[in-house]
Design a protein around this motif. Structure first.
Motif, PDB file in Angstrom:
ATOM      1  N   THR A   1       0.849  -1.175   0.000  1.00  0.00           N
ATOM      2  CA  THR A   1       0.000   0.000   0.000  1.00  0.00           C
ATOM      3  C   THR A   1       0.889   1.229   0.000  1.00  0.00           C
ATOM      4  O   THR A   1       1.813   1.327   0.816  1.00  0.00           O
ATOM      5  CB  THR A   1      -0.918   0.001   1.248  1.00  0.00           C
ATOM      6  N   SER A   2       0.626   2.149  -0.909  1.00  0.00           N
ATOM      7  CA  SER A   2       1.452   3.351  -1.002  1.00  0.00           C
ATOM      8  C   SER A   2       1.086   4.340   0.094  1.00  0.00           C
ATOM      9  O   SER A   2      -0.009   4.281   0.675  1.00  0.00           O
ATOM     10  CB  SER A   2       1.277   4.014  -2.373  1.00  0.00           C
ATOM     11  N   VAL A   3       2.003   5.263   0.343  1.00  0.00           N
ATOM     12  CA  VAL A   3       1.762   6.305   1.338  1.00  0.00           C
ATOM     13  C   VAL A   3       0.524   7.106   0.950  1.00  0.00           C
ATOM     14  O   VAL A   3      -0.328   7.398   1.801  1.00  0.00           O
ATOM     15  CB  VAL A   3       2.995   7.225   1.478  1.00  0.00           C
ATOM     16  N   SER A   4       0.386   7.425  -0.328  1.00  0.00           N
ATOM     17  CA  SER A   4      -0.768   8.226  -0.757  1.00  0.00           C
ATOM     18  C   SER A   4      -2.080   7.468  -0.548  1.00  0.00           C
ATOM     19  O   SER A   4      -3.099   8.072  -0.199  1.00  0.00           O
ATOM     20  CB  SER A   4      -0.624   8.670  -2.214  1.00  0.00           C
ATOM     21  N   GLN A   5      -2.077   6.148  -0.723  1.00  0.00           N
ATOM     22  CA  GLN A   5      -3.284   5.358  -0.458  1.00  0.00           C
ATOM     23  C   GLN A   5      -3.629   5.398   1.030  1.00  0.00           C
ATOM     24  O   GLN A   5      -4.805   5.460   1.392  1.00  0.00           O
ATOM     25  CB  GLN A   5      -3.090   3.918  -0.914  1.00  0.00           C
ATOM     26  N   ILE A   6      -2.621   5.350   1.890  1.00  0.00           N
ATOM     27  CA  ILE A   6      -2.849   5.419   3.341  1.00  0.00           C
ATOM     28  C   ILE A   6      -3.407   6.790   3.709  1.00  0.00           C
ATOM     29  O   ILE A   6      -4.356   6.896   4.487  1.00  0.00           O
ATOM     30  CB  ILE A   6      -1.551   5.109   4.114  1.00  0.00           C
ATOM     31  N   VAL A   7      -2.836   7.845   3.127  1.00  0.00           N
ATOM     32  CA  VAL A   7      -3.288   9.211   3.395  1.00  0.00           C
ATOM     33  C   VAL A   7      -4.772   9.349   3.054  1.00  0.00           C
ATOM     34  O   VAL A   7      -5.570   9.857   3.852  1.00  0.00           O
ATOM     35  CB  VAL A   7      -2.439  10.234   2.594  1.00  0.00           C
ATOM     36  N   VAL A   8      -5.154   8.871   1.863  1.00  0.00           N
ATOM     37  CA  VAL A   8      -6.548   8.984   1.424  1.00  0.00           C
ATOM     38  C   VAL A   8      -7.468   8.142   2.307  1.00  0.00           C
ATOM     39  O   VAL A   8      -8.520   8.597   2.758  1.00  0.00           O
ATOM     40  CB  VAL A   8      -6.682   8.573  -0.062  1.00  0.00           C
TER      41      VAL A   8
END
Length: 133
Positions: A31-38
């Motif tokens: 899971t990418s950082v941006s996916q976690i952020v969203v």
């Protein structure tokens, strides 16, 4: 390295671990950082700060692809939490009434217990986001 209990004491880190677990169960390789952020609605610097703590505790692994980093859950350090909690869970049991379960039943009970704890945490997380709670 930080104490595992200090690491998992933070709600945002528990939310990240929960998200990574859910995504791994659905077959995602990371899971990418941006996916976690969203998914969590938390700022990128905050997510990065917590991922660093989780990496240092060996609770997550990271795979780099170009400029992107993909995180995966590494649950082995949580065994220490299980080992510490187990004696407390069995306190007060009378030796005469202790039932020895077959291994399949023990595994099923473990799965159900983890699912219940996960559901409780998910519900608490949802309600904590509402004002006045």
């Amino acid at each position: 390295m930080a104490d595992i209990f200090d690491v998992i004491a933070d709600g945002t880190r528990r939310d990240i671990l929960q998200l990574l677990r859910e995504r791994a169960e659905s077959g995602e390789k990371g899971t990418s950082v941006s996916q976690i952020v969203v998914a969590l609605g938390v700022s990128q610097p905050t997510v990065s700060k917590h991922l660093k703590v989780l990496r240092e505790a060996a609770l997550v692994s990271v795979r780099e692809v170009g400029q992107h980093r993909y995180y995966s859950l590494s649950p082995e350090p949580l065994d220490a939490v299980d080992d510490w909690l187990l004696p407390f869970l069995s306190m007060g049991e009378d030796a005469a009434t202790t039932v020895v379960l077959p291994e399949s039943a023990v595994h099923a009970a473990d799965v159900v217990g983890r699912a219940a704890a996960s559901a409780k945490h998910a519900v608490a997380s949802v309600f904590s986001k509402f004002p006045g709670r």
